[in-house]
Motif scaffolding. Structure first.
Motif, PDB file in Angstrom:
ATOM      1  N   THR A 238      12.070  -6.241   6.970  1.00 20.40           N
ATOM      2  CA  THR A 238      11.204  -5.790   8.045  1.00 20.40           C
ATOM      3  C   THR A 238      11.142  -4.438   8.117  1.00 20.40           C
ATOM      4  N   ALA A 239      10.231  -3.669   8.826  1.00 21.30           N
ATOM      5  CA  ALA A 239      10.080  -2.217   8.874  1.00 21.30           C
ATOM      6  C   ALA A 239      11.189  -1.614   9.688  1.00 21.30           C
ATOM      7  N   ASP A 240      12.065  -2.162  10.279  1.00 22.06           N
ATOM      8  CA  ASP A 240      13.147  -1.546  10.891  1.00 22.06           C
ATOM      9  C   ASP A 240      14.462  -2.143  10.279  1.00 22.06           C
TER      10      ASP A 240
ATOM     11  N   GLU B 128       5.082  -9.196  11.717  1.00 21.05           N
ATOM     12  CA  GLU B 128       4.185  -8.358  11.118  1.00 21.05           C
ATOM     13  C   GLU B 128       4.931  -8.285   9.549  1.00 21.05           C
ATOM     14  N   ALA B 129       6.185  -8.364   9.417  1.00 20.74           N
ATOM     15  CA  ALA B 129       6.841  -8.366   8.066  1.00 20.74           C
ATOM     16  C   ALA B 129       6.073  -9.483   7.191  1.00 20.74           C
ATOM     17  N   ALA B 130       6.276 -10.593   7.729  1.00 23.85           N
ATOM     18  CA  ALA B 130       5.815 -11.897   7.173  1.00 23.85           C
ATOM     19  C   ALA B 130       4.202 -11.811   6.635  1.00 23.85           C
TER      20      ALA B 130
ATOM     21  N   GLU C 149       4.419  -9.705   3.676  1.00 31.70           N
ATOM     22  CA  GLU C 149       4.713 -10.469   2.526  1.00 31.70           C
ATOM     23  C   GLU C 149       3.672 -11.345   1.976  1.00 31.70           C
ATOM     24  N   ILE C 150       2.841 -11.783   2.632  1.00 31.76           N
ATOM     25  CA  ILE C 150       1.770 -12.899   2.230  1.00 31.76           C
ATOM     26  C   ILE C 150       0.812 -11.840   1.453  1.00 31.76           C
ATOM     27  N   ALA C 151       0.524 -10.780   2.124  1.00 31.54           N
ATOM     28  CA  ALA C 151      -0.428  -9.700   1.277  1.00 31.54           C
ATOM     29  C   ALA C 151       0.200  -9.312   0.065  1.00 31.54           C
ATOM     30  N   ARG C 152       1.468  -8.952  -0.093  1.00 26.19           N
ATOM     31  CA  ARG C 152       2.060  -8.775  -1.420  1.00 26.19           C
ATOM     32  C   ARG C 152       2.139  -9.992  -2.411  1.00 26.19           C
ATOM     33  N   ARG C 153       2.441 -10.983  -2.027  1.00 23.26           N
ATOM     34  CA  ARG C 153       2.541 -12.239  -2.857  1.00 23.26           C
ATOM     35  C   ARG C 153       0.969 -12.945  -3.012  1.00 23.26           C
TER      36      ARG C 153
ATOM     37  N   ALA D 246       3.606 -17.041  20.791  1.00 18.10           N
ATOM     38  CA  ALA D 246       3.777 -15.863  21.229  1.00 18.10           C
ATOM     39  C   ALA D 246       3.659 -14.840  20.124  1.00 18.10           C
ATOM     40  N   ILE D 247       4.142 -14.941  19.048  1.00 19.01           N
ATOM     41  CA  ILE D 247       4.067 -14.103  17.891  1.00 19.01           C
ATOM     42  C   ILE D 247       2.755 -14.124  17.110  1.00 19.01           C
ATOM     43  N   VAL D 248       2.191 -15.515  17.166  1.00 24.51           N
ATOM     44  CA  VAL D 248       0.820 -15.293  16.693  1.00 24.51           C
ATOM     45  C   VAL D 248      -0.061 -14.494  17.743  1.00 24.51           C
ATOM     46  N   ALA D 249       0.182 -14.661  19.042  1.00 31.31           N
ATOM     47  CA  ALA D 249      -0.631 -14.155  19.667  1.00 31.31           C
ATOM     48  C   ALA D 249      -0.559 -12.445  19.695  1.00 31.31           C
ATOM     49  N   ALA D 250       0.367 -11.863  19.280  1.00 32.17           N
ATOM     50  CA  ALA D 250       0.701 -10.635  19.198  1.00 32.17           C
ATOM     51  C   ALA D 250      -0.087 -10.062  17.899  1.00 32.17           C
ATOM     52  N   LEU D 251       0.167 -10.814  16.745  1.00 31.54           N
ATOM     53  CA  LEU D 251      -0.258 -10.513  15.486  1.00 31.54           C
ATOM     54  C   LEU D 251      -1.835 -10.493  15.424  1.00 31.54           C
ATOM     55  N   ALA D 252      -2.532 -11.747  16.392  1.00 35.38           N
ATOM     56  CA  ALA D 252      -3.905 -11.704  16.300  1.00 35.38           C
ATOM     57  C   ALA D 252      -4.812 -10.482  16.903  1.00 35.38           C
ATOM     58  N   ARG D 253      -3.811  -9.734  17.487  1.00 31.07           N
ATOM     59  CA  ARG D 253      -4.535  -8.429  18.064  1.00 31.07           C
ATOM     60  C   ARG D 253      -4.864  -7.596  17.022  1.00 31.07           C
TER      61      ARG D 253
END
Length: 291
Positions: free
Chosen positions: A71-73, A145-147, A150-154, A170-177
């Motif tokens: 992850t970024a942090d 976001e890290a996941a 990772e898809i973009a990298r692989r 809820a994670i999906v909802a945040a990423l979709a924005r």
């Protein structure tokens, strides 16, 4: 006169008893709110606070491998990765608050998902078995976001389908924005954590909640397809919360109420979902005939 004096004596005693009862009730309320405040993340993320499971004993599904996602942090997440067929999509899937990534990785590595070339990445949130850190709303969004990175990298350029169950929605909802996706596949979603707290703890002050997950606000007016499946007898997240989220999303939402509870519905509409989102990819991902 004596009778009046007796009544006058009883009245202060009753007032003192009433005051003591009210003080005790107030004390219990403050104690309950304090415990709720202190243990709220234990309630929201129970899978991070149970005894760690031996991940070495869990075999990845066929064609998948265990991976580490940074992850970024600075946290490191346990994940399961299965690459897509050339031109096909990847399901980025997020599990519920008491679950783990293995069942989702196995599910999206089989049947029509595998036959039609889908890859999958399933991660364990920070603080969950196999991953470092402690869970929080900001932290889990950072995990998502890290996941995605990772898809973009692989699998550079692969279309991404965002899937979540329960807390994972809820994670999906945040990423979709902020991240491109061919659509959202949500099972047993909720409109907001604030609404869930009001349902379970109606006397708790709203400012108490640290992780609010406003899914209805984050997905309001979404333009990508959102396929929602919710159990008619879900005792964890009532179906009304799922309907409320669908209403907030608007015309892009397709809501399916199905027989079952919070867990038994998982995968019950996979055939429809797979076909819907594969059509979003088009001819770049040809289907293979069923065996």
């Amino acid at each position: 006169m004596a009778r009046r004096a007796g009544r006058a004596t009883v009245r202060p005693i009753r007032m003192r008893i009433l005051s003591l009862i009210l003080a005790a009730a107030a004390g219990l309320y403050v104690l309950a709110i304090g415990l709720l405040a202190f243990f709220q993340r234990t309630l929201i993320y129970p899978g991070a606070f149970t005894a760690p499971r031996a991940l070495a004993r869990v075999e990845p599904p066929a064609g998948a491998q265990a991976v580490r996602v940074a992850t970024a942090d600075g946290e490191t997440l346990h994940g399961l990765w299965r690459p897509p067929r050339a031109g096909c999509g990847v399901v980025l899937t997020f599990h519920g608050n008491g679950s783990r990534p293995e069942p989702h990785a196995e599910r999206f590595s089989a049947d029509a998902w595998a036959r039609n070339g889908w890859g999958v990445l399933a991660i364990a949130y920070r603080g969950y078995p196999g991953s470092t850190g402690s869970p929080s709303e900001d932290g889990l969004i950072a995990d998502g976001e890290a996941a995605y990175r990772e898809i973009a990298r692989r699998a550079p350029g692969a279309p991404v389908l965002l899937h979540g169950h329960s807390l994972g929605t809820a994670i999906v909802a945040a990423l979709a924005r902020t991240h491109a996706a061919i659509g959202l596949y949500l099972e047993a979603p909720f409109d907001s954590m604030s609404a869930m707290v009001r349902l379970r703890f109606p006397l708790a002050p709203p400012w108490l909640l640290r992780d609010t997950y406003p899914n209805d606000e984050r997905l309001a007016g979404a333009t990508m397809p959102v396929f929602i499946v919710h159990g008619l007898s879900d005792p964890v997240i009532p179906i009304a919360n799922g309907r409320s989220l669908a209403t907030a999303i608007g015309p892009a939402a397709r809501f399916e109420a199905v027989p079952g509870d919070h867990v038994s519905i998982l995968g019950s509409r996979d055939a429809e979902a797979e076909a819907l989102f594969r059509n979003r990819i088009g001819a770049a991902c040809p289907s293979l005939p069923a065996e």
